[in-house]
Design an enzyme around this catalytic site. Sequence first.
Site, PDB file in Angstrom:
ATOM      1  N   SER A 135      48.312 -24.760  19.443  1.00  0.00           N
ATOM      2  CA  SER A 135      49.495 -25.441  19.955  1.00  0.00           C
ATOM      3  C   SER A 135      49.678 -26.715  19.143  1.00  0.00           C
ATOM      4  CB  SER A 135      49.286 -25.763  21.437  1.00  0.00           C
ATOM      5  OG  SER A 135      50.360 -26.541  21.930  1.00  0.00           O
ATOM      6  N   LYS A 161      52.013 -21.982  17.947  1.00  0.00           N
ATOM      7  CA  LYS A 161      52.955 -22.426  18.984  1.00  0.00           C
ATOM      8  C   LYS A 161      53.403 -23.828  18.625  1.00  0.00           C
ATOM      9  CE  LYS A 161      52.007 -24.159  23.657  1.00  0.00           C
ATOM     10  NZ  LYS A 161      51.338 -23.825  24.946  1.00  0.00           N
ATOM     11  N   LYS A 163      55.845 -27.188  19.902  1.00  0.00           N
ATOM     12  CA  LYS A 163      56.511 -27.792  21.054  1.00  0.00           C
ATOM     13  C   LYS A 163      57.958 -28.058  20.675  1.00  0.00           C
ATOM     14  CE  LYS A 163      52.952 -28.263  23.856  1.00  0.00           C
ATOM     15  NZ  LYS A 163      52.920 -27.739  25.232  1.00  0.00           N
ATOM     16  N   ASP A 188      57.153 -23.879  22.996  1.00  0.00           N
ATOM     17  CA  ASP A 188      56.894 -24.338  24.373  1.00  0.00           C
ATOM     18  C   ASP A 188      57.749 -25.573  24.649  1.00  0.00           C
ATOM     19  OD1 ASP A 188      55.877 -25.097  26.827  1.00  0.00           O
ATOM     20  OD2 ASP A 188      53.789 -25.322  26.153  1.00  0.00           O
ATOM     21  N   GLU A 213      58.117 -20.632  26.047  1.00  0.00           N
ATOM     22  CA  GLU A 213      57.304 -21.007  27.207  1.00  0.00           C
ATOM     23  C   GLU A 213      58.001 -22.095  28.018  1.00  0.00           C
ATOM     24  OE1 GLU A 213      53.308 -21.944  25.969  1.00  0.00           O
ATOM     25  OE2 GLU A 213      52.762 -22.845  27.885  1.00  0.00           O
ATOM     26  N   ASP A 238      54.488 -21.203  32.473  1.00  0.00           N
ATOM     27  CA  ASP A 238      53.270 -22.008  32.501  1.00  0.00           C
ATOM     28  C   ASP A 238      53.323 -22.849  33.793  1.00  0.00           C
ATOM     29  OD1 ASP A 238      51.346 -24.013  32.178  1.00  0.00           O
ATOM     30  OD2 ASP A 238      51.935 -24.605  30.175  1.00  0.00           O
ATOM     31  N   LYS A 262      46.201 -20.878  33.273  1.00  0.00           N
ATOM     32  CA  LYS A 262      45.328 -22.037  33.062  1.00  0.00           C
ATOM     33  C   LYS A 262      44.438 -22.192  34.287  1.00  0.00           C
ATOM     34  CE  LYS A 262      48.414 -24.677  30.046  1.00  0.00           C
ATOM     35  NZ  LYS A 262      49.382 -25.796  29.951  1.00  0.00           N
ATOM     36  N   GLY A 290      45.849 -24.052  27.294  1.00  0.00           N
ATOM     37  CA  GLY A 290      44.908 -25.159  27.107  1.00  0.00           C
ATOM     38  C   GLY A 290      45.478 -26.453  27.633  1.00  0.00           C
TER      39      GLY A 290
HETATM   40  O1  OSB Z   1      52.149 -26.858  28.066  1.00  0.00           O
HETATM   41  O2  OSB Z   1      50.560 -25.748  27.239  1.00  0.00           O
HETATM   42  C1  OSB Z   1      51.039 -26.834  27.562  1.00  0.00           C
HETATM   43  C2  OSB Z   1      48.731 -29.659  26.433  1.00  0.00           C
HETATM   44  C3  OSB Z   1      48.848 -30.520  27.497  1.00  0.00           C
HETATM   45  C4  OSB Z   1      49.676 -30.198  28.536  1.00  0.00           C
HETATM   46  C5  OSB Z   1      50.397 -29.000  28.515  1.00  0.00           C
HETATM   47  C6  OSB Z   1      50.273 -28.121  27.450  1.00  0.00           C
HETATM   48  C7  OSB Z   1      49.455 -28.484  26.378  1.00  0.00           C
HETATM   49  C8  OSB Z   1      49.308 -27.683  25.184  1.00  0.00           C
HETATM   50  C9  OSB Z   1      48.065 -27.889  24.383  1.00  0.00           C
HETATM   51  O3  OSB Z   1      50.163 -26.947  24.750  1.00  0.00           O
HETATM   52  C10 OSB Z   1      47.110 -26.767  24.447  1.00  0.00           C
HETATM   53  C11 OSB Z   1      45.792 -27.165  23.835  1.00  0.00           C
HETATM   54  O4  OSB Z   1      45.724 -27.227  22.596  1.00  0.00           O
HETATM   55  O5  OSB Z   1      44.835 -27.436  24.583  1.00  0.00           O
HETATM   56 MG    MG Z   2      52.882 -24.923  28.230  1.00  0.00          MG
END
Ligand code: OSB
Ligand code: MG
Length: 368
Positions: A135, A161, A163, A188, A213, A238, A262, A290
Amino acid sequence: MKIKRVEIREIRMPLMHSFETSFGKTTTRRIVLVWVEADGFTGWGEVTCGEAPFYSHETPETAWHILRDFLILWALEGEWNTAGDIAPRFRPIRGHNMAKAALENALWDIEAQQKGVSLAKLVGGTLDEIPCGVSIGIQNSVEELLGRIRREIGAGYQRIKIKIKPGWDIEVLDRVRAEFPGVPLMADANSAYTLADLPRLKLLDRFYLMMVEQPLGWDDILDHAKLQRELATPICLDESIHNAEDARKAIEAGACKIVNIKLGRVGGFAEARRVHDVCRARNVPAWCGGMLESGVGRAHNIALSTLPGFTLPGDVSASRRYWAEDIIDPEVTVTKEGTIRVPQAPGTGFETNMERIEKATVRKESFE
Ligand code: OSB
Ligand code: MG
């Protein structure tokens, strides 16, 4: 299982690279760790909430309060046949799933050691190697993002992925697809859009993403169902999925075609397995998300990712992407093929490094 002692502590860990999403930027993580001693074994759990109540309502401060004033007292009072048996005891508390998960997951770690099996095996896992994606947060420029993607593909990760948010979406994806036309890619939004953005969201279909996402509200299911009817791109939920019932309703409503699971968000291994089962029974692919975890939470994510319904690469990646020094030994590493080999030793298969944990600790409280 009779719990003798519980310790909670807050550690501070600076991230190697700050991580930016549509709801904000994280530079140093504040992580509450739970340590449990029961029947001569010890186990660890991690509260996976953010520093501020932006991803969900939980913060390190609320988790500390819920653990200290409720969950730990209840855990010390009872006897538990299995780790999963504690989940019903926590049910009177509405929400606060990440606080609950940290304590429950420490018991799963203990139960695995007691039974002499790996945590992955105890939770019902079948894979001995899990596929990994990364991510990548919002960057200062598209050039920087392209550089990060280049590096992660070079390291072998199986999907990327990124953001997105309004203003960092279509133009960015255009550039990403121009340089990486074939890479398995997803986006995402962390709830940055509403149905009023439908024309813009429909443009996502150009990029043949694996999924988008959580484009809409963190507590929404209905509008996601409306959006999914207008989009070719599969929606993955999510933030909206807090338990197996949410997953069932979202799938039945047509609000998503994929689910991100999660551990913290759903309250621990027991409920995460139920969410997995709901998805699997309906042929809905799942993957493990994550929360910028330390090694403790990361080890638990690896175990969860071995369940047979986790058919897509997750956000569980190498310790080095987050930390100069992780708090477990060995740290989590990823193979050139973009996989993590699942430890087969009893428990998580990782040792906590107490020297590093003590150095990072800013407060600690014990309960007997
Ligand atoms: O939306 O998946 C998410 C990190 C913090 C809060 C929300 C998210 C995320 C990530 C990071 O996308 C995932 C990771 O590398 O741990
Ligand atoms: Mg997410």
